[in-house]
Design a protein around this motif. Structure first.
Motif, mmCIF file in Angstrom:
data_model
loop_
_atom_site.group_PDB
_atom_site.id
_atom_site.type_symbol
_atom_site.label_atom_id
_atom_site.label_comp_id
_atom_site.label_asym_id
_atom_site.label_seq_id
_atom_site.Cartn_x
_atom_site.Cartn_y
_atom_site.Cartn_z
ATOM 1 N N ALA A 8 15.337 -26.938 -26.973
ATOM 2 C CA ALA A 8 14.665 -28.372 -26.685
ATOM 3 C C ALA A 8 15.614 -29.261 -25.684
ATOM 4 C CB ALA A 8 14.127 -29.053 -27.822
ATOM 5 N N ILE A 9 17.021 -29.217 -26.290
ATOM 6 C CA ILE A 9 18.043 -29.757 -25.373
ATOM 7 C C ILE A 9 18.042 -29.299 -24.213
ATOM 8 C CG2 ILE A 9 20.429 -30.405 -25.243
ATOM 9 C CD1 ILE A 9 20.506 -30.761 -28.396
ATOM 10 N N LEU A 10 18.242 -28.027 -23.691
ATOM 11 C CA LEU A 10 18.206 -27.079 -22.628
ATOM 12 C C LEU A 10 17.190 -27.689 -21.795
ATOM 13 C CD1 LEU A 10 19.428 -25.266 -20.659
ATOM 14 C CD2 LEU A 10 18.266 -23.595 -21.725
ATOM 15 N N ALA A 21 23.912 -38.536 -25.881
ATOM 16 C CA ALA A 21 23.615 -37.980 -27.045
ATOM 17 C C ALA A 21 22.754 -38.733 -27.830
ATOM 18 C CB ALA A 21 24.881 -37.910 -27.945
ATOM 19 N N ALA A 22 22.841 -40.141 -27.581
ATOM 20 C CA ALA A 22 21.876 -41.170 -28.114
ATOM 21 C C ALA A 22 20.316 -40.801 -27.624
ATOM 22 C CB ALA A 22 22.225 -42.730 -27.714
ATOM 23 N N GLU A 23 20.187 -40.446 -26.293
ATOM 24 C CA GLU A 23 18.870 -40.116 -25.806
ATOM 25 C C GLU A 23 18.383 -38.768 -26.530
ATOM 26 O OE1 GLU A 23 19.066 -41.964 -21.259
ATOM 27 O OE2 GLU A 23 19.754 -39.836 -21.722
ATOM 28 N N VAL A 24 19.058 -37.743 -26.501
ATOM 29 C CA VAL A 24 18.945 -36.490 -27.164
ATOM 30 C C VAL A 24 18.559 -36.833 -28.741
ATOM 31 C CG1 VAL A 24 19.821 -34.395 -28.229
ATOM 32 C CG2 VAL A 24 20.065 -35.332 -25.773
ATOM 33 N N ALA A 25 19.171 -37.690 -29.513
ATOM 34 C CA ALA A 25 19.000 -37.871 -30.757
ATOM 35 C C ALA A 25 17.557 -38.774 -30.903
ATOM 36 C CB ALA A 25 19.935 -38.826 -31.344
ATOM 37 N N ARG A 26 17.266 -39.577 -30.111
ATOM 38 C CA ARG A 26 15.827 -40.025 -30.239
ATOM 39 C C ARG A 26 14.790 -39.206 -29.717
ATOM 40 N NH1 ARG A 26 18.400 -44.323 -27.414
ATOM 41 N NH2 ARG A 26 17.616 -43.846 -25.418
ATOM 42 N N GLU A 27 15.028 -38.296 -28.993
ATOM 43 C CA GLU A 27 13.958 -37.444 -28.570
ATOM 44 C C GLU A 27 13.696 -36.353 -29.538
ATOM 45 O OE1 GLU A 27 11.010 -36.043 -25.701
ATOM 46 O OE2 GLU A 27 12.387 -37.753 -25.439
ATOM 47 N N LEU A 28 14.707 -35.857 -29.985
ATOM 48 C CA LEU A 28 14.431 -34.651 -31.330
ATOM 49 C C LEU A 28 14.657 -35.288 -32.741
ATOM 50 C CD1 LEU A 28 16.913 -31.997 -29.649
ATOM 51 C CD2 LEU A 28 14.360 -32.665 -29.454
ATOM 52 N N GLU A 29 14.644 -36.475 -32.804
ATOM 53 C CA GLU A 29 14.700 -37.278 -34.020
ATOM 54 C C GLU A 29 15.902 -36.771 -35.085
ATOM 55 O OE1 GLU A 29 10.605 -36.890 -35.656
ATOM 56 O OE2 GLU A 29 9.817 -38.145 -33.974
ATOM 57 N N ALA A 90 9.270 -30.387 -32.842
ATOM 58 C CA ALA A 90 9.819 -31.097 -31.420
ATOM 59 C C ALA A 90 8.683 -32.203 -31.040
ATOM 60 C CB ALA A 90 9.743 -30.168 -30.338
ATOM 61 N N THR A 91 9.145 -33.351 -30.397
ATOM 62 C CA THR A 91 8.372 -34.169 -29.871
ATOM 63 C C THR A 91 7.388 -33.891 -28.891
ATOM 64 O OG1 THR A 91 9.701 -34.830 -28.082
ATOM 65 C CG2 THR A 91 10.274 -35.852 -30.270
ATOM 66 N N ALA A 97 6.864 -29.884 -22.012
ATOM 67 C CA ALA A 97 7.939 -29.471 -20.996
ATOM 68 C C ALA A 97 8.076 -27.939 -21.373
ATOM 69 C CB ALA A 97 9.151 -30.056 -21.110
ATOM 70 N N LEU A 98 7.921 -27.519 -22.436
ATOM 71 C CA LEU A 98 8.073 -26.343 -22.923
ATOM 72 C C LEU A 98 6.761 -25.395 -22.326
ATOM 73 C CD1 LEU A 98 9.701 -26.530 -26.183
ATOM 74 C CD2 LEU A 98 10.704 -25.432 -24.337
#
Length: 315
Positions: A8-10, A21-29, A90-91, A97-98
């Motif tokens: 998901a990060i990729l 890192a904060a944006e990734v943390a919010r997106e993936l909870e 995943a959100t 996107a996937l």
């Protein structure tokens, strides 16, 4: 779950020029610490990502925020679309996107990738007081692989009486019902569900699964769960409940509670399922502060007997 997050990060890195890192943390909870650890893990695994320090810093992909996914193997493509499935954690943004990536996959991978996205259903409500299983059952991976590849399996199975049988089945999907995993499959006797923790052996064949036209795993499971629920709790009780008591009922009754509309006095109509009148009356006796049972008469009679016994015992 960590593999899901790394993929998901990729995909986030591909969609955006840069992420923090904060944006990734919010997106993936997840926590920022977990997000930073996952980003470091991508770099250590050879993914061309790098970090930029400072106020406008973050993580980027080398080469204009894109990376080549054409080297995906069939198994990697299936794993990718498991992340995009309705059962994934995943959100919605990441799932969307996937799913779009399926159009860029090589043709031989598309069928299995799409099958992976629809091979699993998560049903969080447990049946009754079933034992919590702390580990996935032994043959879960083999059976999900058979679902995705669309091949029949010879299944060894131990029923609740301890009798072991072997049969050839057509795997159609996997369902997690609370902590318990089930295989939905077609067999000689029709569509069946098998508890995966009772499966004793799995031997894939080269024969293709005969999948019913228009089959939908989620819809099929709803029908199965409703039928099992009716068999386990054949009695229906009608009642009215105060608004503040609905939460107590949901907590105690779970999916055996059906909430209806409001009455003229502001209370709420409910239907409660149970095994028999005596057991259900005993269960509902502790809810009389919020609940009034209106039928059937047998449950009201048992409640009266319970009330009289309580008065006699406690005055």
């Amino acid at each position: 779950m960590r593999t899901d997050r790394l993929v998901a990060i990729l995909l986030l890195l591909q969609r955006r020029e840069q992420v923090t890192a904060a944006e990734v943390a919010r997106e993936l909870e997840v926590s920022e610490r977990t997000a930073r650890r996952d980003l470091d893990a991508l770099a250590m695994a050879g993914v061309p990502v790098y970090s930029m320090q400072g106020r406008s810093g973050g993580w980027r992909l080398v080469g204009g925020a894109r990376t080549d996914l054409s080297g995906l193997t069939a198994s990697e493509a299936r794993a990718l679309f498991l992340v995009a499935s309705p059962a994934s954690a995943a959100t919605p943004t990441v799932k969307a996107a996937l799913r779009k990536l399926v159009h860029a996959l090589p043709e031989p991978f598309r069928v299995q990738a799409e099958a992976a996205a629809s091979s699993l259903v998560m049903d969080p409500q447990r049946w009754g007081s079933s034992r919590i299983e702390h580990r996935p059952p032994r043959f879960l991976d083999e059976l999900q692989d058979a679902v995705i590849r669309g091949v029949q399996v010879r299944l060894g199975y131990v029923d609740r009486e301890g009798t072991e049988t072997e049969r050839t089945v057509h795997p159609l999907g996997i369902v997690a019902k609370g902590p318990t995993w089930y295989l939905v499959a077609n067999a000689d006797a029709g569509r069946r569900t098998f508890r995966i923790d009772r499966v004793s052996s799995v031997e894939p064949t080269d024969d293709p699964v005969h999948r019913p036209e228009g089959f939908d795993l989620a819809e099929s499971w709803r029908e199965i769960a409703d039928e099992v629920g009716r068999r386990r709790t054949p009695l229906e009780v009608q009642a009215v409940c105060t608004p503040e008591g609905i939460g107590k009922l949901r907590m105690g009754l779970g999916d055996r509670l059906e909430v209806g509309g409001s009455t003229s006095d502001g209370r709420i109509e409910v239907v409660i399922r149970g095994y028999n009148e005596y057991a259900l009356a005993g269960e509902l006796a502790g809810l009389v502060e919020w609940l009034e049972v209106t039928g059937p008469p047998g449950v009201r009679h048992h409640l009266t007997l319970i009330a009289n016994a309580l008065i006699e015992r406690y005055g």
